[in-house]
Design a protein around this motif. Sequence first.
Motif, PDB file in Angstrom:
ATOM      1  N   PHE A  64       0.873  -1.163   0.000  1.00 49.92           N
ATOM      2  CA  PHE A  64       0.000   0.000   0.000  1.00 49.92           C
ATOM      3  C   PHE A  64       0.911   1.213   0.000  1.00 49.92           C
ATOM      4  O   PHE A  64       1.621   1.465   0.971  1.00 49.92           O
ATOM      5  N   LEU A  65       0.903   1.955  -1.101  1.00 47.02           N
ATOM      6  CA  LEU A  65       1.902   2.980  -1.349  1.00 47.02           C
ATOM      7  C   LEU A  65       1.247   4.333  -1.562  1.00 47.02           C
ATOM      8  O   LEU A  65       0.260   4.442  -2.287  1.00 47.02           O
ATOM      9  N   ASP A  66       1.803   5.331  -0.928  1.00 47.16           N
ATOM     10  CA  ASP A  66       1.389   6.712  -1.149  1.00 47.16           C
ATOM     11  C   ASP A  66       2.447   7.357  -2.034  1.00 47.16           C
ATOM     12  O   ASP A  66       3.596   7.492  -1.613  1.00 47.16           O
ATOM     13  N   PRO A  67       2.120   7.743  -3.258  1.00 46.56           N
ATOM     14  CA  PRO A  67       3.126   8.285  -4.170  1.00 46.56           C
ATOM     15  C   PRO A  67       3.778   9.570  -3.674  1.00 46.56           C
ATOM     16  O   PRO A  67       4.871   9.903  -4.110  1.00 46.56           O
ATOM     17  N   ALA A  68       3.166  10.287  -2.748  1.00 53.06           N
ATOM     18  CA  ALA A  68       3.743  11.525  -2.238  1.00 53.06           C
ATOM     19  C   ALA A  68       4.485  11.323  -0.925  1.00 53.06           C
ATOM     20  O   ALA A  68       4.958  12.284  -0.334  1.00 53.06           O
ATOM     21  N   CYS A  69       4.638  10.097  -0.488  1.00 51.35           N
ATOM     22  CA  CYS A  69       5.279   9.805   0.792  1.00 51.35           C
ATOM     23  C   CYS A  69       6.764   9.508   0.577  1.00 51.35           C
ATOM     24  O   CYS A  69       7.124   8.642  -0.211  1.00 51.35           O
ATOM     25  N   GLU A  70       7.606  10.242   1.295  1.00 50.97           N
ATOM     26  CA  GLU A  70       9.057  10.060   1.165  1.00 50.97           C
ATOM     27  C   GLU A  70       9.487   8.668   1.638  1.00 50.97           C
ATOM     28  O   GLU A  70      10.372   8.062   1.056  1.00 50.97           O
ATOM     29  N   THR A  71       8.888   8.180   2.697  1.00 47.33           N
ATOM     30  CA  THR A  71       9.245   6.858   3.211  1.00 47.33           C
ATOM     31  C   THR A  71       8.855   5.771   2.225  1.00 47.33           C
ATOM     32  O   THR A  71       9.630   4.844   1.969  1.00 47.33           O
ATOM     33  N   CYS A  72       7.670   5.870   1.658  1.00 47.76           N
ATOM     34  CA  CYS A  72       7.241   4.894   0.647  1.00 47.76           C
ATOM     35  C   CYS A  72       8.202   4.924  -0.539  1.00 47.76           C
ATOM     36  O   CYS A  72       8.582   3.870  -1.064  1.00 47.76           O
ATOM     37  N   ARG A  73       8.579   6.109  -0.948  1.00 44.87           N
ATOM     38  CA  ARG A  73       9.495   6.261  -2.077  1.00 44.87           C
ATOM     39  C   ARG A  73      10.863   5.652  -1.746  1.00 44.87           C
ATOM     40  O   ARG A  73      11.505   5.045  -2.584  1.00 44.87           O
ATOM     41  N   ALA A  74      11.300   5.806  -0.512  1.00 43.03           N
ATOM     42  CA  ALA A  74      12.600   5.263  -0.108  1.00 43.03           C
ATOM     43  C   ALA A  74      12.583   3.737  -0.043  1.00 43.03           C
ATOM     44  O   ALA A  74      13.585   3.092  -0.350  1.00 43.03           O
ATOM     45  N   PHE A  75      11.462   3.141   0.330  1.00 43.60           N
ATOM     46  CA  PHE A  75      11.392   1.693   0.456  1.00 43.60           C
ATOM     47  C   PHE A  75      11.108   0.978  -0.861  1.00 43.60           C
ATOM     48  O   PHE A  75      11.386  -0.207  -0.981  1.00 43.60           O
ATOM     49  N   TYR A  76      10.554   1.671  -1.831  1.00 44.61           N
ATOM     50  CA  TYR A  76      10.196   1.003  -3.078  1.00 44.61           C
ATOM     51  C   TYR A  76      11.391   0.312  -3.741  1.00 44.61           C
ATOM     52  O   TYR A  76      11.261  -0.844  -4.161  1.00 44.61           O
TER      53      TYR A  76
END
Length: 118
Positions: A64-76
């Motif tokens: 479950f990913l939020d495209p504007a989230c820095e943490t989500c972006r870092a973990f992808y």
Amino acid sequence: MNRHSIMTASAVALVLAFVAAMFGYSWLEERRLVELAAQPDSIFVRPHSPTYGPAAAKVRIVEFLDPACETCRAFYPLVKDIIDSSGGRVQLVVRYTPFHSGADTAVAVYARGEPILR
């Protein structure tokens, strides 16, 4: 029958009841998990969900990913490396969850057919 015998018999009965309940719960939990694993994955995977990895993979990770989230972006990239190193046994399914400001725009861009993740 004296008081000591009654207490001992009660303690043994209580321990036996606890052991029986523990095994019964374990059996029911295992049965529930087997039934859950046999159900279709449509609960998490939607037809419009972007995927990465083979469709025939036996393991599916739903992120479950939020495209504007820095943490989500870092973990992808880390999650993508897991998929790449699995040898075709794992598939990633992305579900967008727009919590941060600006995420709605990114999800709308994806809905128009433009990829967000590469």
